[in-house]
Design a protein around this motif. Structure first.
Motif, PDB file in Angstrom:
ATOM      1  N   SER A 222      36.593  24.251  39.236  1.00 54.27           N
ATOM      2  CA  SER A 222      35.561  25.167  39.733  1.00 54.27           C
ATOM      3  C   SER A 222      35.336  26.348  38.797  1.00 54.27           C
ATOM      4  O   SER A 222      34.423  27.158  39.032  1.00 54.27           O
ATOM      5  CB  SER A 222      35.949  25.694  41.121  1.00 54.27           C
ATOM      6  OG  SER A 222      36.971  26.680  41.033  1.00 54.27           O
ATOM      7  N   LEU A 223      36.127  26.461  37.736  1.00 53.98           N
ATOM      8  CA  LEU A 223      36.042  27.638  36.867  1.00 53.98           C
ATOM      9  C   LEU A 223      34.812  27.641  35.967  1.00 53.98           C
ATOM     10  O   LEU A 223      34.642  28.569  35.164  1.00 53.98           O
ATOM     11  CB  LEU A 223      37.315  27.773  36.025  1.00 53.98           C
ATOM     12  CG  LEU A 223      38.543  28.273  36.793  1.00 53.98           C
ATOM     13  CD1 LEU A 223      39.778  28.226  35.916  1.00 53.98           C
ATOM     14  CD2 LEU A 223      38.306  29.693  37.307  1.00 53.98           C
ATOM     15  N   THR A 224      33.949  26.641  36.091  1.00 56.96           N
ATOM     16  CA  THR A 224      32.640  26.779  35.440  1.00 56.96           C
ATOM     17  C   THR A 224      31.908  27.999  35.995  1.00 56.96           C
ATOM     18  O   THR A 224      30.981  28.512  35.354  1.00 56.96           O
ATOM     19  CB  THR A 224      31.783  25.522  35.653  1.00 56.96           C
ATOM     20  OG1 THR A 224      31.814  25.146  37.037  1.00 56.96           O
ATOM     21  CG2 THR A 224      32.284  24.371  34.788  1.00 56.96           C
TER      22      THR A 224
ATOM     23  N   ASP B 227      33.900  34.382  42.972  1.00 58.24           N
ATOM     24  CA  ASP B 227      34.552  33.079  43.119  1.00 58.24           C
ATOM     25  C   ASP B 227      35.388  32.733  41.895  1.00 58.24           C
ATOM     26  O   ASP B 227      36.511  32.217  42.019  1.00 58.24           O
ATOM     27  CB  ASP B 227      33.502  31.984  43.334  1.00 58.24           C
ATOM     28  CG  ASP B 227      32.822  32.076  44.686  1.00 58.24           C
ATOM     29  OD1 ASP B 227      33.276  32.877  45.534  1.00 58.24           O
ATOM     30  OD2 ASP B 227      31.835  31.347  44.897  1.00 58.24           O
ATOM     31  N   SER B 228      34.860  33.004  40.706  1.00 55.78           N
ATOM     32  CA  SER B 228      35.600  32.659  39.493  1.00 55.78           C
ATOM     33  C   SER B 228      36.849  33.521  39.347  1.00 55.78           C
ATOM     34  O   SER B 228      37.897  33.035  38.894  1.00 55.78           O
ATOM     35  CB  SER B 228      34.703  32.797  38.263  1.00 55.78           C
ATOM     36  OG  SER B 228      34.264  34.131  38.087  1.00 55.78           O
ATOM     37  N   SER B 229      36.772  34.793  39.749  1.00 60.75           N
ATOM     38  CA  SER B 229      37.953  35.668  39.664  1.00 60.75           C
ATOM     39  C   SER B 229      39.066  35.169  40.586  1.00 60.75           C
ATOM     40  O   SER B 229      40.242  35.136  40.206  1.00 60.75           O
ATOM     41  CB  SER B 229      37.575  37.102  40.022  1.00 60.75           C
ATOM     42  OG  SER B 229      36.679  37.640  39.075  1.00 60.75           O
ATOM     43  N   GLU B 230      38.688  34.782  41.801  1.00 56.02           N
ATOM     44  CA  GLU B 230      39.683  34.263  42.743  1.00 56.02           C
ATOM     45  C   GLU B 230      40.319  32.977  42.220  1.00 56.02           C
ATOM     46  O   GLU B 230      41.549  32.813  42.252  1.00 56.02           O
ATOM     47  CB  GLU B 230      39.027  33.994  44.095  1.00 56.02           C
ATOM     48  CG  GLU B 230      38.623  35.233  44.846  1.00 56.02           C
ATOM     49  CD  GLU B 230      37.865  34.908  46.123  1.00 56.02           C
ATOM     50  OE1 GLU B 230      37.728  35.817  46.970  1.00 56.02           O
ATOM     51  OE2 GLU B 230      37.420  33.748  46.290  1.00 56.02           O
TER      52      GLU B 230
ATOM     53  N   ARG C  16      42.722  33.537  39.222  1.00 57.99           N
ATOM     54  CA  ARG C  16      44.037  34.054  39.613  1.00 57.99           C
ATOM     55  C   ARG C  16      44.938  32.936  40.130  1.00 57.99           C
ATOM     56  O   ARG C  16      46.135  32.895  39.807  1.00 57.99           O
ATOM     57  CB  ARG C  16      43.880  35.147  40.677  1.00 57.99           C
ATOM     58  CG  ARG C  16      43.362  36.470  40.156  1.00 57.99           C
ATOM     59  CD  ARG C  16      43.594  37.588  41.149  1.00 57.99           C
ATOM     60  NE  ARG C  16      42.885  37.369  42.399  1.00 57.99           N
ATOM     61  CZ  ARG C  16      41.646  37.789  42.633  1.00 57.99           C
ATOM     62  NH1 ARG C  16      40.982  38.452  41.695  1.00 57.99           N
ATOM     63  NH2 ARG C  16      41.061  37.570  43.801  1.00 57.99           N
ATOM     64  N   LEU C  17      44.376  32.041  40.924  1.00 53.93           N
ATOM     65  CA  LEU C  17      45.171  30.930  41.441  1.00 53.93           C
ATOM     66  C   LEU C  17      45.665  30.026  40.321  1.00 53.93           C
ATOM     67  O   LEU C  17      46.845  29.656  40.268  1.00 53.93           O
ATOM     68  CB  LEU C  17      44.349  30.116  42.441  1.00 53.93           C
ATOM     69  CG  LEU C  17      44.028  30.766  43.780  1.00 53.93           C
ATOM     70  CD1 LEU C  17      43.181  29.832  44.636  1.00 53.93           C
ATOM     71  CD2 LEU C  17      45.300  31.149  44.525  1.00 53.93           C
ATOM     72  N   VAL C  18      44.778  29.655  39.431  1.00 55.75           N
ATOM     73  CA  VAL C  18      45.146  28.735  38.359  1.00 55.75           C
ATOM     74  C   VAL C  18      46.198  29.359  37.445  1.00 55.75           C
ATOM     75  O   VAL C  18      47.172  28.706  37.054  1.00 55.75           O
ATOM     76  CB  VAL C  18      43.893  28.315  37.560  1.00 55.75           C
ATOM     77  CG1 VAL C  18      44.275  27.542  36.304  1.00 55.75           C
ATOM     78  CG2 VAL C  18      42.967  27.473  38.438  1.00 55.75           C
ATOM     79  N   LEU C  19      46.034  30.629  37.118  1.00 52.24           N
ATOM     80  CA  LEU C  19      47.009  31.293  36.248  1.00 52.24           C
ATOM     81  C   LEU C  19      48.380  31.375  36.907  1.00 52.24           C
ATOM     82  O   LEU C  19      49.416  31.269  36.233  1.00 52.24           O
ATOM     83  CB  LEU C  19      46.520  32.702  35.894  1.00 52.24           C
ATOM     84  CG  LEU C  19      45.277  32.790  34.993  1.00 52.24           C
ATOM     85  CD1 LEU C  19      44.872  34.246  34.809  1.00 52.24           C
ATOM     86  CD2 LEU C  19      45.523  32.134  33.642  1.00 52.24           C
ATOM     87  N   SER C  20      48.414  31.525  38.221  1.00 48.01           N
ATOM     88  CA  SER C  20      49.710  31.646  38.917  1.00 48.01           C
ATOM     89  C   SER C  20      50.337  30.281  39.194  1.00 48.01           C
ATOM     90  O   SER C  20      51.567  30.164  39.242  1.00 48.01           O
ATOM     91  CB  SER C  20      49.537  32.424  40.218  1.00 48.01           C
ATOM     92  OG  SER C  20      48.710  31.713  41.134  1.00 48.01           O
TER      93      SER C  20
END
Length: 242
Positions: free
Chosen positions: A152-154, A194-197, A200-204
């Motif tokens: 979803s990070l597009t 949406d991209s910020s949320e 953060r999830l993907v990085l963690s």
């Protein structure tokens, strides 16, 4: 003498900064704003038939966003995360009839002269677009949360593209009623949040190099989905009467 066999050690994880940089590089290099069809659209070079063909097929993608988000929501492990992701479904489907992003896309179609019921039936959806959208939905259905969210990070690139769309439509396609552009304007703020949320999830969540590489690959896959959608539209025969 006893020989101890050690399991092979994989590559060390990238630092958080490097991992984020690699994720951001994917849409910077592969996002569909670089596709020849989008470039033509933004420069005002599309015919009415071509633009209507794009709207009808992009709508098929848009209407499946809450479907893939429902699949992602079901994978999330905590109520807080599920509530956060559920908001995306509510924004697309609306809390009441006649609200939400899907409704705004229908109004864009109507503003461009397309029939609402035809859009809902999917009369103009191309086989290549169906295949690309089905591939994305099934990816979110089958892959683990890390990859589904990473895809979803597009949305990292979406706000700038939506601003470009508003400017291009106002400048080059004045035959489209201005109210129809609300679907672009709403995504400028929503896409950034949406991209910020999701970032953060993907990085963690990505704690190993393998996790990180799978996240980057998932984002590349999503860029390929959007590119394939435009490939199908660009090669379609769009008679002026459509």
């Amino acid at each position: 003498m006893v020989t101890t066999l050690l399991a092979p050690v994989g590559d060390a994880p990238w630092s958080t900064a490097e991992f984020e940089s690699r994720l951001r590089a994917v849409p910077e290099e592969r996002y569909h704003d670089r596709h020849a069809f989008n470039i033509r659209m933004h420069s005002g070079a599309l015919s009415r038939a071509e633009l209507r063909c794009w709207i009808a097929n992009r709508f098929h993608y848009q209407r499946h966003i809450p479907v893939k988000d429902a699949l992602i929501t079901a994978k999330l492990p905590t109520p807080a995360l599920r509530r956060m992701w559920l908001r995306r479904i509510q924004e697309h489907d609306g809390l009441d009839e006649g609200e939400g992003g899907i409704e705004r896309w229908l109004r864009l179609g109507q503003a461009a002269g397309l029939d609402r019921e035809s859009l809902l039936r999917g009369d103009a959806v191309l086989p290549g677009v169906r295949l690309a959208v089905d591939g994305y939905v099934n990816f979110c259905r089958l892959r683990p949360p890390l990859e589904a969210v990473a895809a979803s990070l597009t949305a990292l690139a979406a706000p700038d593209l939506m601003r470009t769309c508003v400017d291009a439509f106002e400048r080059h396609y004045p035959w489209i009623e201005p109210d129809g552009l609300a679907c672009f304007r709403s995504r400028i703020s929503e896409g950034g949040r949406d991209s910020s949320e999701a970032l953060r999830l993907v990085l963690s969540w990505a704690c190993t190099r393998d996790d990180q590489e799978r996240a980057v690959a998932a984002l590349r896959f999503k860029c390929d989905v959007l590119w394939a959608l435009l490939d199908a539209v660009a090669h379609a025969h769009c008679p002026e009467g459509s």
